[in-house]
Design an enzyme around this catalytic site. Sequence first.
Site, PDB file in Angstrom:
ATOM      1  N   LYS A  77       0.120  11.919  -4.242  1.00 43.37           N
ATOM      2  CA  LYS A  77       0.044  10.461  -4.225  1.00 43.37           C
ATOM      3  C   LYS A  77      -0.907   9.990  -5.323  1.00 43.37           C
ATOM      4  O   LYS A  77      -1.999  10.545  -5.493  1.00 43.37           O
ATOM      5  CB  LYS A  77      -0.439   9.992  -2.848  1.00 43.37           C
ATOM      6  CG  LYS A  77      -0.434   8.482  -2.640  1.00 43.37           C
ATOM      7  CD  LYS A  77      -0.843   8.156  -1.201  1.00 43.37           C
ATOM      8  CE  LYS A  77      -0.824   6.669  -0.905  1.00 43.37           C
ATOM      9  NZ  LYS A  77      -1.192   6.377   0.500  1.00 43.37           N
ATOM     10  N   SER A 151       1.977   3.765   2.918  1.00 43.63           N
ATOM     11  CA  SER A 151       1.938   3.546   1.490  1.00 43.63           C
ATOM     12  C   SER A 151       2.314   4.781   0.692  1.00 43.63           C
ATOM     13  O   SER A 151       2.567   4.697  -0.518  1.00 43.63           O
ATOM     14  CB  SER A 151       0.534   3.082   1.083  1.00 43.63           C
ATOM     15  OG  SER A 151      -0.451   4.052   1.402  1.00 43.63           O
ATOM     16  N   SER A 175      -0.211   5.550   6.824  1.00 51.51           N
ATOM     17  CA  SER A 175       0.536   5.843   5.599  1.00 51.51           C
ATOM     18  C   SER A 175       0.951   7.297   5.456  1.00 51.51           C
ATOM     19  O   SER A 175       1.813   7.616   4.634  1.00 51.51           O
ATOM     20  CB  SER A 175      -0.304   5.443   4.377  1.00 51.51           C
ATOM     21  OG  SER A 175      -0.534   4.049   4.374  1.00 51.51           O
TER      22      SER A 175
END
Length: 604
Positions: A77, A151, A175
């Site tokens: 990420k 996210s 997330s």
Amino acid sequence: MLPVFLDLTSLRQAYDVGLSPLDLVEEVLARIEASDDPAIFITKTPADDLRRAARDLMARSPQPNSLPLWGVPFAVKDNIDVAGLPTTAACPAFAYHPEKDATVIARLKAAGALVIGKTNLDQFATGLNGTRSPHGAPCSVFDTAYVSGGSSSGSAVAVASGLASFALGTDTAGSGRVPAAFNNIVGIKPTPGLVPNVGVVPACRSVDVVTVFTGTVGDGVSVRKVMEGYDATDPFSKKAKAAYLPATGLRIGVLSNTEREFYGNAAYEALYDAAIERARTLGAHIVEFDYAPFRQAAELLYNGPWVAERLAAVKDFFTTNATDVDPTVRTIIAGATAYTAVDAFEGLYKLEALRQQTFEEWAKVDLLMLPTSPTTYTVDTMLADPIAKNGHFGRYTNFANLFGYAAIAVPAGFDVDNHLPAGVTLFGPSFSDDALAPFADALHRAAAAGMGKDKQAVLPEASRVLEQDDGNVTIMVVGAHLSGMPLNHELTGPGGRLIKTCRTAGDYRLFVLPNTTPPKPALIREPGFSGNGLEVEVWQVSPDAFGRFVQNIPAPLGIGKVTLDDGSKISGFLCETHAVDGAHEITALGGWRAYLSELKRGAL
């Protein structure tokens, strides 16, 4: 030939029969090139750099599978630092070039893993849907009209698409779990503080967690174990003290009807009910609990002073570059200015008051099982109402890090017409990460939902998570130590847990032991006697507590092996047979509690 889903077992088997990390790199590069979702990555590792990393691995560790993650491709990420690649948090104006790897990246590389790129996310990790990025919205691997979840959107899609064996996300409000549910994969959310956050762009620094997306619980646990460990340079790092769960008779808390909210998604509610039934089939005791204090804590994360922590994470940048921030993200972060220092303390007081309320619920259960998300939406629906619809996804996730829980999200099957997946999440106390894994793995396997976009994939036996010895001692009680009885505090005081109420085998007899205070029964075994068994309770206590407990047992009582009605043998209270000569037999009443009830009624 490699399977669609690059689980660790399949990859290791391929390496054992001749595949090289360079071969793997070429396959991954080809898959990335062929991907039909252009929004998965923000920055891909240059092909030549990835090949160089594979050659370097082969040079330093030439023996296949000689390191825990030898030649395993993973995605990161893009709020986690990887040296040589920019960190952007999905905000180009915020981008910087880190000089060194985040702690977790350094540990994974040392274990042999290969970074294939930095993945897309809701900007500054603010969102649970995956649409808040200037790089586009990654989509569900099952229907491009639907959101991927966020996210950690790109990370989840990279794994579910078969581009990476695992990927890192982060989790503040869910997330690391919601995208797992929407893409039919596993999301491992460690206890806050177990995995270091050094080199991670924070969202809410006090509750952020680095997470893992994989195809199986076993793979996720393997990756987490490489990353975890105390780091003194992280102010929120903690030295773990493992928490255990009962090996048998697991009590699982589920939503009561009054706390169910699926926003009209009947298919997701049906999948939650099906997961509950699978848990029951696996031997769990299903207990409804009051979700209200957890829900109220969840609301604090976005409707309380914790929003100010999001501003604290990027305040200098936000002061000068607010117009460079996604409009929805900007609205949320700007909302921090409405809170004062007084609000922050009052929010903390409210959270702790709610935590006290949860203790009553935890006394009923060993872990919680909730819908990972109660519904899903199309990209268009989300964009039309981005804050309210995003909030729906967090209804059953936002509380976890505020309370310091461990969690594992697993697939729960597909909705109508085998279209979109849903998931459930198991929550346990702080540092129950390993203890949660066996049941989470069993629940995933029972769902038979495949891995990622490969709905037919069979979860490898080699990745099965085996039950672990929880270190506790199991003991059976029959009289004054039963729940609600005068000596039950000798079990509950040192933290003992009731596992189950059951019966002995049929060859046991029960007597009233004369001249005891408080009154006690005498349980003896008589081979050849044929009865209906006697009601008893099974408890678990720590070894220390068991030792103290046994020391205090007066003769003629003692601890021996007792056979239960299911044929299992367990340590429990027995009495020397000479002590029941002339004693009043109460076997026919079925147990000590029934005897006391009859005595109270004056029937004896």
